[in-house]
Motif scaffolding. Sequence first.
Motif, PDB file in Angstrom:
ATOM      1  N   ASN A 138       1.137  -1.241  -0.145  1.00 15.80           N
ATOM      2  CA  ASN A 138      -0.205   0.273   0.253  1.00 15.80           C
ATOM      3  C   ASN A 138       0.834   0.613  -0.047  1.00 15.80           C
ATOM      4  N   ALA A 139       1.924   1.311   0.677  1.00 16.30           N
ATOM      5  CA  ALA A 139       2.644   2.648   0.650  1.00 16.30           C
ATOM      6  C   ALA A 139       3.309   2.725  -0.273  1.00 16.30           C
TER       7      ALA A 139
ATOM      8  N   ARG B 242      -7.340   4.895  -9.074  1.00 18.43           N
ATOM      9  CA  ARG B 242      -6.147   6.154  -8.724  1.00 18.43           C
ATOM     10  C   ARG B 242      -6.020   6.894  -9.413  1.00 18.43           C
TER      11      ARG B 242
ATOM     12  N   LEU C 163       1.337   9.612  -6.567  1.00 19.78           N
ATOM     13  CA  LEU C 163       1.818  10.514  -5.175  1.00 19.78           C
ATOM     14  C   LEU C 163       2.706  11.264  -6.247  1.00 19.78           C
TER      15      LEU C 163
ATOM     16  N   ASN D 170       0.480   4.030  -2.806  1.00 15.76           N
ATOM     17  CA  ASN D 170       0.643   5.608  -2.530  1.00 15.76           C
ATOM     18  C   ASN D 170       1.453   6.213  -3.172  1.00 15.76           C
ATOM     19  N   ASP D 171       2.883   6.242  -2.545  1.00 16.28           N
ATOM     20  CA  ASP D 171       4.131   7.320  -3.567  1.00 16.28           C
ATOM     21  C   ASP D 171       3.777   7.247  -4.981  1.00 16.28           C
TER      22      ASP D 171
END
Length: 303
Positions: free
Chosen positions: A41-42, A102, A49, A45-46
């Motif tokens: 997940n991290a 996303r 972004l 997300n990174d």
Amino acid sequence: MSDYAIGVDLGGTNLRAAAIGHDGRMLNKIAGSTPVGTGRNAVINDMVLAIEKLEAGLSGQKLAGVGVGVPGFIQMDKGIVVGAPNLPEFDNYPVRDEIEKRLGARVILENDANAAALGEKWMGAGSDTNDLILLTLGTGIGGGIISGGKLLRGYLGMAGEIGHVTVSPNGYPCGCGNTGCVEKYASATAVSAMARLLNLGHDLSAEDVFHLATGGNERAKMIYTTVGTSLGTLLAMLINTFNFPLYLLGGGMTGAWDLFLPHMQAELERRSFIYRKNAPRIERAALGGDAGLYGAAYLPFQA
């Protein structure tokens, strides 16, 4: 026509991303802040972004899509990673669909070595030919095959696992289950392992061994004899099988090019009649660590 695409390289310790124009100009490049080993997940997300940051810097321009280079096998039709030893949390996870959801943009997954080969074909040392093979010599050995200007993926998308071609049938065991894979003899990990066997040191990196060899250490130089002989054996098989005009070698191990090249060429001469009669080009790749970014970004343009 779209103005630019974004390429993401998920290999190594941190992800990297770049916006690249349709003409091959790199418009911007950034590195993610989350180590790849932090968790799925991290990392997702990174990645999102980083892509959004690149998009924000190019407002008003049209995005063709996002290409993502990932170490491991890719099931292209499902957009999932299968068998990624460095990214176990991504195994059978719908990476493509999650990122598309996303971002609201088209996403294409590709094996990282395949992406690097495509990058060299588009903007690197292979831009003048439609048929080439790239070997990436790093911690392990990866490979990408370009035939007729397009990636050769095989029916499951798993073609080009060149690091697991056998060069010593009864040789060192490999994590893949085989014995004698070329990456057990010509990767940075192999160089460190051989240094331990030769009592050069228990914690030497491939770079340490390189410095010993260039300083005249005979046992260290023996290691690069093995590296060159193993690569020569591999390249002879590839040349005899594909008869392509160009074979590229990239990755950190090519810093020792002058140490292993003579042994590689001698083994090629011995093992390949095609090489003896009409030698193809065997060269260092041109794009360095950016090859995967270029290739990943080219995927949406090619599609």
